[in-house]
Design an enzyme around this catalytic site. Structure first.
Site, mmCIF file in Angstrom:
data_model
loop_
_atom_site.group_PDB
_atom_site.id
_atom_site.type_symbol
_atom_site.label_atom_id
_atom_site.label_comp_id
_atom_site.label_asym_id
_atom_site.label_seq_id
_atom_site.Cartn_x
_atom_site.Cartn_y
_atom_site.Cartn_z
ATOM 1 N N LYS A 157 0.834 -1.191 0.000
ATOM 2 C CA LYS A 157 0.000 0.000 0.000
ATOM 3 C C LYS A 157 0.877 1.253 0.000
ATOM 4 O O LYS A 157 2.058 1.211 0.363
ATOM 5 C CB LYS A 157 -0.897 0.032 1.246
ATOM 6 C CG LYS A 157 -1.948 -1.041 1.321
ATOM 7 C CD LYS A 157 -2.761 -0.899 2.599
ATOM 8 C CE LYS A 157 -3.788 -1.996 2.737
ATOM 9 N NZ LYS A 157 -4.885 -1.871 1.766
ATOM 10 N N ARG A 196 -10.199 -11.804 2.147
ATOM 11 C CA ARG A 196 -11.026 -12.914 1.675
ATOM 12 C C ARG A 196 -10.279 -14.244 1.774
ATOM 13 O O ARG A 196 -10.908 -15.293 1.945
ATOM 14 C CB ARG A 196 -11.483 -12.640 0.238
ATOM 15 C CG ARG A 196 -10.367 -12.628 -0.776
ATOM 16 C CD ARG A 196 -10.731 -11.868 -2.040
ATOM 17 N NE ARG A 196 -10.866 -10.438 -1.780
ATOM 18 C CZ ARG A 196 -11.215 -9.545 -2.708
ATOM 19 N NH1 ARG A 196 -11.453 -9.934 -3.945
ATOM 20 N NH2 ARG A 196 -11.310 -8.270 -2.399
#
Length: 491
Positions: free
Chosen positions: A267, A341
């Site tokens: 990020k 996920r």
């Protein structure tokens, strides 16, 4: 802060300030005896200031010794109508009142809502606690505290029950806020496991925690892959609440990424700044489990947390890796920053072993949910429309908006991989739906709903903030889950 009930009249109560929460409309009639006790000064001050009880509008008055309270603050609720809208208006106005009281260094606050029905009192209590929340664990100075709040209007049993329920829901929400607001060097996967065990000891729950060696034996290759880049070992945390004669089994599961750097798909510095918030789903699950005995929830409830750090150490998972989840399905890692996920793949595979009547997962999963709904609602998707409707209604009762997004077959096709069963990322468009479509592969057909809380779990901008939603963690989802598991009429 202690919140209590009082039989005192507003013109008789002894406190440092009296907050009056008002709808737009018949203001003079609603104020009644209080205005007469102040010789018409309330109505005159409203006329001179143009105060019409607009939402979040306040008006402070000095009483000059005419009543025991030296000050009165009028707080507007707007025109909220009835039902859930009125409950949320009460929460909001109560939060404004308590914030105003703190700013004015009030120690004892009275709160009066003209013609407040007992069943609506819980919303006022929630607003008071949520509006007074501050995360100050690491502050080296003490701010003046609001010691006590009296809610006027009666002390009958129905009001006492509403007070207790409001306290439980608000305190659980604040517990979740504390977990998410705490620094990531303190709240680690191992720390979440310790907190879960403490909850189990204190509340009479069963706790099981699986570390790396056990996860390997269980075939939980997904959560292990996410955790490889960190020295903090991943943990699969299971709490179980089992009341006597329970007829349903419900699983609530939370994404517990205690810090998300994005892995090798790193990020930006700005994007990483608030990534301690990536455990908000896990915090909601732990906070919910903590109060189930107090609310006497009649269902067996299993809380599951996949706790992990997503960093970029020398063993970190790489784009192109293929990992195998607990249910045997293989996952191609196409983006290491789509790790939530992958963690849930194992958590929900474990959940499916219970053959539950319902599975609900909460996760700060996708930026796409924020693009679609901003900071004002969470996305909800799933395979069971009745369950989705139940959760939407529970969210309305909590003042937590849930908006259903479609889960078309095309989204399921999009997450198929050419080299494995699934791929964990399939492009930015429809990202919230693709994330849910991936997760759906691990619930084994159980009735399931997925809450993508990315936009509402943590507010680091002024956009989206309401008086009872402070900057930082909001605790979103806790009161929705509790209203779903123990509806107010059954509490």
């Amino acid at each position: 802060m202690r919140v209590s009930l009082s039989n005192a009249r507003p013109e008789q109560v002894s406190c440092d300030a009296l907050a009056v929460l008002l709808d737009e409309g018949n203001l003079a009639g609603a104020l009644g005896e209080l205005d007469r006790a102040l010789e018409g000064w309330v109505g005159e001050a409203m006329r001179l200031s143009g105060f019409e009880a607009q939402r979040d509008r306040v008006l402070w008055l000095f009483t000059h010794g005419k009543i025991p309270s030296p000050r009165v603050v009028l707080v507007g609720m707007g025109s909220p109508g009835d039902g859930y809208a009125r409950a949320e208006a009460l929460r909001r106005a109560a939060a404004v009142a308590v914030r105003e009281a703190r700013a004015q260094r009030v120690r004892r606050l009275g709160v009066w809502v003209p013609q407040l029905p007992p069943q609506a009192l819980g919303a006022v209590v929630e607003g008071l606690y949520l509006g007074s929340y501050r995360y100050e664990a690491y502050k080296t100075f003490e701010e003046p505290q609001l010691d006590g709040v009296q809610i006027l209007g009666g002390t009958d049993p129905e009001r006492r029950r509403a007070l207790r329920r409001g306290q439980l829901l608000a305190e659980a929400t604040c517990f979740a806020r504390d977990l998410v607001n705490a620094p990531p060097n303190e709240v680690t996967p191992l720390a979440l496991a310790r907190i879960a065990r403490q909850i189990a000891r204190e509340r009479g729950l069963e706790a099981r925690v699986y570390g790396p060696a056990q996860l390997r034996r269980m075939g939980a290759g997904a959560i292990l892959a996410v955790g490889r880049g960190s020295r903090q070992p991943p943990q699969l945390i299971v709490l179980e609440y089992r009341p006597p004669r329970a007829r349903r089994t419900v699983v609530i599961a939370g994404k517990g990424v205690t810090f998300d750097a994005g892995g090798l798909d790193l990020k930006t510095a700005e994007g990483m700044e608030t990534m301690k918030s990536d455990c908000a789903g896990a915090a909601a699950v732990l906070a919910t489990m903590r109060v189930l005995p107090d609310l006497r929830v009649p269902h067996r409830v299993v809380g599951i947390v996949g706790a992990v750090e997503n960093l970029l150490g020398e063993s970190a998972m790489k784009p192109g890796d293929i990992v195998r989840a607990m249910n045997g399905k293989t996952i191609e890692i196409t983006n290491t920053d789509a790790e939530g996920r992958v963690v849930l793949a194992d958590a929900l595979s474990y959940a499916a072993r219970y053959r539950p009547d319902a599975i609900v997962d909460l996760a700060t999963l996708t930026g796409s949910a924020i693009v679609a709904l901003g900071y004002y609602a969470a996305a909800i998707l799933g395979n069971d429309r009745a369950l989705i409707r139940e959760l939407i209604r529970a969210g309305e009762a909590a003042g937590e908006r849930l908006w259903e997004l479609p889960l078309y077959e095309e989204f399921r096709e999009a997450v198929r991989s050419e080299v494995a069963d699934l791929r964990n990322s399939a492009g930015r468009y429809g990202g919230a739906q693709k994330g849910a479509a991936f997760i759906a592969e691990f619930v084994a057909g159980s009735p399931w709903a997925h809450l993508d809380i990315a936009g509402v779990a943590f507010l680091d901008k002024s956009e989206g903030q309401a008086p009872h939603l402070p900057k930082g963690a909001t605790g979103f989802g806790v009161r929705t889950l509790l209203n779903w598991l123990a509806p107010p009429e059954e509490a």
